[in-house]
Design a protein around this motif. Structure first.
Motif, PDB file in Angstrom:
ATOM      1  N   SER A 692      62.511   6.860  22.489  1.00  0.00           N
ATOM      2  CA  SER A 692      63.149   7.613  21.401  1.00  0.00           C
ATOM      3  C   SER A 692      62.141   8.019  20.341  1.00  0.00           C
ATOM      4  O   SER A 692      62.344   8.999  19.631  1.00  0.00           O
ATOM      5  CB  SER A 692      64.257   6.759  20.772  1.00  0.00           C
ATOM      6  N   ARG A 693      61.040   7.263  20.238  1.00  0.00           N
ATOM      7  CA  ARG A 693      60.012   7.592  19.247  1.00  0.00           C
ATOM      8  C   ARG A 693      58.931   8.504  19.800  1.00  0.00           C
ATOM      9  O   ARG A 693      58.472   9.435  19.131  1.00  0.00           O
ATOM     10  CB  ARG A 693      59.349   6.311  18.741  1.00  0.00           C
ATOM     11  N   TYR A 694      58.492   8.242  21.034  1.00  0.00           N
ATOM     12  CA  TYR A 694      57.302   8.918  21.567  1.00  0.00           C
ATOM     13  C   TYR A 694      57.580   9.697  22.852  1.00  0.00           C
ATOM     14  O   TYR A 694      56.639  10.174  23.496  1.00  0.00           O
ATOM     15  CB  TYR A 694      56.207   7.887  21.841  1.00  0.00           C
ATOM     16  N   LEU A 695      58.862   9.808  23.224  1.00  0.00           N
ATOM     17  CA  LEU A 695      59.253  10.487  24.466  1.00  0.00           C
ATOM     18  C   LEU A 695      58.550   9.827  25.649  1.00  0.00           C
ATOM     19  O   LEU A 695      58.553   8.607  25.765  1.00  0.00           O
ATOM     20  CB  LEU A 695      58.958  11.979  24.365  1.00  0.00           C
ATOM     21  N   ASN A 696      57.954  10.600  26.543  1.00  0.00           N
ATOM     22  CA  ASN A 696      57.340  10.027  27.741  1.00  0.00           C
ATOM     23  C   ASN A 696      55.830   9.871  27.618  1.00  0.00           C
ATOM     24  O   ASN A 696      55.156   9.581  28.607  1.00  0.00           O
ATOM     25  CB  ASN A 696      57.655  10.892  28.961  1.00  0.00           C
ATOM     26  N   LEU A 697      55.310  10.095  26.406  1.00  0.00           N
ATOM     27  CA  LEU A 697      53.873   9.978  26.204  1.00  0.00           C
ATOM     28  C   LEU A 697      53.537   8.510  25.957  1.00  0.00           C
ATOM     29  O   LEU A 697      53.837   7.958  24.892  1.00  0.00           O
ATOM     30  CB  LEU A 697      53.430  10.822  25.017  1.00  0.00           C
ATOM     31  N   VAL A 698      52.930   7.863  26.957  1.00  0.00           N
ATOM     32  CA  VAL A 698      52.645   6.431  26.866  1.00  0.00           C
ATOM     33  C   VAL A 698      51.194   6.237  26.457  1.00  0.00           C
ATOM     34  O   VAL A 698      50.271   6.700  27.150  1.00  0.00           O
ATOM     35  CB  VAL A 698      52.919   5.724  28.211  1.00  0.00           C
ATOM     36  N   VAL A 704      51.501  -1.497  21.582  1.00  0.00           N
ATOM     37  CA  VAL A 704      51.130  -2.728  20.890  1.00  0.00           C
ATOM     38  C   VAL A 704      51.825  -2.815  19.536  1.00  0.00           C
ATOM     39  O   VAL A 704      52.315  -3.874  19.128  1.00  0.00           O
ATOM     40  CB  VAL A 704      49.604  -2.814  20.730  1.00  0.00           C
ATOM     41  N   ASP A 705      51.891  -1.681  18.837  1.00  0.00           N
ATOM     42  CA  ASP A 705      52.572  -1.689  17.533  1.00  0.00           C
ATOM     43  C   ASP A 705      54.037  -2.086  17.683  1.00  0.00           C
ATOM     44  O   ASP A 705      54.548  -2.902  16.919  1.00  0.00           O
ATOM     45  CB  ASP A 705      52.467  -0.292  16.908  1.00  0.00           C
ATOM     46  N   LEU A 706      54.727  -1.513  18.666  1.00  0.00           N
ATOM     47  CA  LEU A 706      56.151  -1.768  18.831  1.00  0.00           C
ATOM     48  C   LEU A 706      56.430  -3.225  19.212  1.00  0.00           C
ATOM     49  O   LEU A 706      57.371  -3.836  18.701  1.00  0.00           O
ATOM     50  CB  LEU A 706      56.728  -0.825  19.898  1.00  0.00           C
ATOM     51  N   ILE A 707      55.582  -3.813  20.066  1.00  0.00           N
ATOM     52  CA  ILE A 707      55.869  -5.152  20.569  1.00  0.00           C
ATOM     53  C   ILE A 707      55.240  -6.242  19.706  1.00  0.00           C
ATOM     54  O   ILE A 707      55.719  -7.374  19.699  1.00  0.00           O
ATOM     55  CB  ILE A 707      55.388  -5.295  22.032  1.00  0.00           C
TER      56      ILE A 707
END
Length: 811
Positions: A692-698, A704-707
């Motif tokens: 929802s934040r970055y679409l499919n761009l991994v 790391v920030d999210l987890i």
């Protein structure tokens, strides 16, 4: 009938109505045996019905017998006129292993018996006879109540139309009586139910009664004597107990004066009773009144104290310590059965007609060596009652356990009984928890009943309003803490399992799935598969992972596996069942039951075990159940210390699991990071948020920030540390080996490290391709979390360690 019987079984299963009995030997616990195996409760849909006329005669006999037992016990613990004047032989007690001099002369309350039970059978001649009395702490009262509640849900209209007498008034009287025994503060005294250790055959019943009656459930480790008064040890300090309803053996109540090896009671309790500081129900020493060898002398004792005969006679009994009675027994041995004369035993009576010639000779030698330890009773053919078994109505023998409450000069008889049925008399000769099927006993009236009496108080006495309390025993806090940890551990294992299994069952080969080796290492680190799978040189000699992993879901031999983890969940949940809502406990019961269902063999040989699809479905269902439990506890738990310790366990475990997972998944060098990052996001339930934040761009930095560093993500490491800090701030500042500020410093240090961390710097690779800075941060947090857990245990839970003996040696 089939539908209602199925409803009963479902209700019992979902609510975890169980009792404990030894399945291997067919035996049940005696007064001295506590720990046994768990078995489901059995209740037939057909009730045992008794009309008012028959009940009134039976009730009058029970009242008379209860008065007699109270008078006998007062005499045995006091003047002992029965023994001095030859009504009852003194040898029956002096040689009795349950007798103790410490019982004699205990003052306390003048009344010795409060709650008693009487075991009854009806012969084929229609006459009721008593087979035994229970005066120590009779079991079955909670099961009787639960039977009525179950039947009330299955057959509500029939119960009302039959004018069945209600049970609530008896339990209201019981609660009022317990409160009235308080030496002081009778308006709202603290009444505690002292239960045996976890695993006792009384565990379900004690928890149920404590919850229903509003009592504080305690165990020996929760109690302390200070200033001559009995207290319960809580996080907020010591709180006084005015009334103690004990459900442990007499000799285990006080290791200082009775059994020095006991850890079920509290040292100094007898002295506390002598000084009138606490009321104990039933009185310590009440076990003497239920001595089976006393039964042949009850008629004489009634004549001695009151004159007249017993309205409700005992089964003809003969104590072999008396020469004349022994001679009669030896002449009529095959027409009698023999049992222990001193203690209520869990074993079936001895039927000499079933013994071989050698066994019979050996048994006669035992009688000759010590005749006083045996009691002989007549054989009696019990009456039958209809029972619904296997879709049919069948006749079975029936026995009752009735309960009485003594309130001063008045005896209240519970209008019903715990009815048990069995194939023969020998099967019914043991305890109510020996495995027989039970019936709800209805006492019907010819006229409509009056207004229903509730257990809600009248509200006349004002009570001080409160928002939070410190009345949480450290033992309970420990179980709640570990319940939170094991629930979170089970969810973490399940998420890792599901992600790995979905990769194994996907279209890509295992060689093409770049994330699969990391998932395998994570599984090995958590103890779900052999550690050799994490070592490349060992993998070739091990079975294929796609064969091992589905089977490991149901492997009870894995010490850290999913089955064993859920067993630990249920152990801790059962220990604090009185602190959990019915919904929360039912969710855990259902999760445990569904996880342990045998693997289906559709489309496969049974030997092949569980397939991918079923394994994924099994762990997925477990995840949903554990999330439901988390939701119920989040929305249904008042934010007291109970919730705080459950929350602490959950947050510490989740932080620990996340650090271990990321160390395995992200920190080693990799060429294809997208699949690995997506697997880590999926396991931590953060994939939807990431997309929802970055679409499919991994990219690695936002992962790391999210987890790790995102304080808004309920799955991140920082979020767990923040919640831990919030909870610790609300805990009471009690004394302990580790100061509370030292615990707070550990948390602040971890929070400081994570909050100062820059996700972009954490994602910088070192010369060897690893994420050295991220690994250093995660290893630091993972290393301090056990330190934090130990500090919390030392500060709040230290007294739960094994109790040291005060005197004597262990036996």
């Amino acid at each position: 009938m089939l539908d209602r019987s199925a409803s009963i079984e479902q209700f019992i299963r979902e609510n975890g109505i169980t009792f404990h009995a030894d399945q291997s030997q067919g035996a049940v616990p005696s007064d001295e045996d506590e720990e046994t195996a768990n078995r489901p409760w059995q209740l037939s849909v057909i009730p045992f019905v008794m009309g008012s006329a028959e009940w009134n005669v039976l009730s009058d006999g029970l009242v008379q017998r209860t008065h007699l037992l109270e008078r006998i016990l007062v005499d045995l613990l006091g003047e002992q006129r029965l023994i001095r004047e030859g009504v009852v032989p003194g040898e029956l007690f002096w040689a009795n292993p349950v007798f103790s001099r410490a019982y004699h002369g205990l003052e306390g309350t003048p009344q010795k018996l409060h709650v008693t039970a009487t075991d009854l059978v009806r012969g084929v001649d229609g006459l009721w006879r008593v087979t035994g009395d229970r005066t120590r702490a009779p079991s079955g009262l909670g099961y009787l109540l639960e039977n009525r509640i179950v039947m009330g849900r299955v057959l509500p209209k029939l119960i009302r139309r039959s004018n069945t007498r209600r049970l609530a008034s008896f339990f209201e009287s019981l609660r009022e009586h317990l409160q009235s025994l308080a030496p002081q503060d009778r308006s709202n005294p603290r009444v505690a139910l002292l239960a045996p250790p976890s695993g006792s055959y009384r565990e379900f019943e004690d928890t149920y009664l404590a919850r229903y009656l509003g009592l504080t459930l305690v165990r020996g480790s929760d109690l302390a004597i200070r200033g001559g008064c009995l207290h319960v040890k809580t996080l907020g300090g010591l709180l006084p107990i005015q009334v103690l309803w004990r459900h442990i053996s007499d000799r285990r109540c006080d290791p200082l004066e009775l059994d020095p090896a006991s850890n079920q009671g509290v040292a100094g309790l007898l002295r506390c009773v002598r000084h009138g500081r606490v009321a104990v129900v039933n009185a310590i020493g009440s076990v003497l009144a239920q001595t089976p060898g006393l039964m042949p002398y009850l008629e004489q004792a009634n004549q001695f104290f009151f004159g007249g005969s017993l309205q409700l006679p005992s089964l003809k009994s003969y104590w072999l310590g008396d020469p004349q009675q022994r001679a009669y027994v030896l002449d009529h041995l095959d027409s009698l059965v023999l049992r222990s004369a001193y203690t209520v035993s869990s074993q079936e009576p001895i039927d000499t007609t079933r013994l071989s010639q050698q066994e019979r000779a050996e048994f006669l030698q035992r009688i000759e060596a010590d005749p006083g330890q045996f009691l002989a009773q007549e054989r009696l053919a019990y009456s039958s009652t209809p029972v619904w078994i296997g879709g049919q109505v069948k006749p079975q023998r029936v026995a009752l356990r009735n309960f009485q409450l003594i309130r001063g000069d008045r005896v209240e008889v519970l209008p019903g009984a715990l009815a048990r049925v069995g194939n023969d008399e020998m099967e019914l000769s043991r305890s109510p928890v020996s495995g027989q099927r039970t019936l709800d006993c209805w006492v019907t009236s010819d006229v409509p009943l009056g207004k229903h009496k509730s257990l809600l108080p009248s509200g006349r006495n004002a009570i001080k309003l409160r928002r939070i309390g410190d009345e949480l025993p450290s033992r309970v806090a420990e179980h709640l803490y570990w319940l939170g940890r094991y629930v979170e551990r089970a969810e973490g294992i399940s998420r890792l399992m599901r992600t790995t299994l979905s990769r194994l069952s996907g279209e890509e080969t295992t060689e093409m799935a770049a994330e699969l080796p990391r998932l395998t290492y994570a599984l090995a680190s958590l103890g779900q598969i052999e550690p050799g799978y994490a070592v490349d040189s060992f993998v070739a000699g091990l079975p294929n992972l796609d064969q091992v992993l589905p089977a490991s879901v149901l492997d009870p031999e894995q010490p850290r596996g999913l089955i064993r983890t859920m067993q630990s969940v249920m152990h801790n949940a059962t220990a604090v069942r009185d602190r959990l809502s019915n919904d929360a406990y039912r969710i855990l019961r259902r999760a445990f039951r569904e996880l342990n269902q045998p693997a289906s063999a559709s489309g496969r040989a049974v030997s092949e075990g569980m397939g991918y699809g079923e394994a994924i479905e099994r762990v997925g269902t477990l995840i949903v159940d554990l999330l439901a439990f988390a939701g119920v506890t989040s929305e249904g738990f008042v934010r007291t210390h109970s919730w705080q310790f459950l929350e602490l366990g959950r947050r510490i475990e989740r932080a620990d699991q996340t650090c271990d997972l990321l160390l395995t998944m992200l920190c080693p060098a990799t060429e294809n990071g997208k699949a690995i990052c997506e697997a880590a996001l999926e396991i931590t339930d953060s994939l939807m948020t990431y997309r929802s934040r970055y679409l499919n761009l991994v990219r690695l930095a936002p992962v790391v920030d999210l987890i790790v560093t995102d304080d808004t993500n309920p799955r991140s490491v920082l979020y767990q540390l923040d919640r831990i800090s919030d909870v610790i701030e609300k805990l009471p500042a009690v004394e302990g080996p580790v100061r509370l500020d030292a615990i707070e410093r550990i948390v602040l240090d971890m929070q400081y490290q994570v909050k100062l961390a820059d996700p972009y710097q954490l994602c910088q690779t070192s010369d060897d391709g690893t994420l050295e800075q991220l690994g250093k941060l995660l290893r630091g947090i993972a290393g301090r979390l056990p330190e934090l857990s130990d500090a919390i245990s030392a500060h709040y839970l230290i007294h739960t360690a094994a109790t040291q003996q005060l005197t004597g040696t262990g036996r």
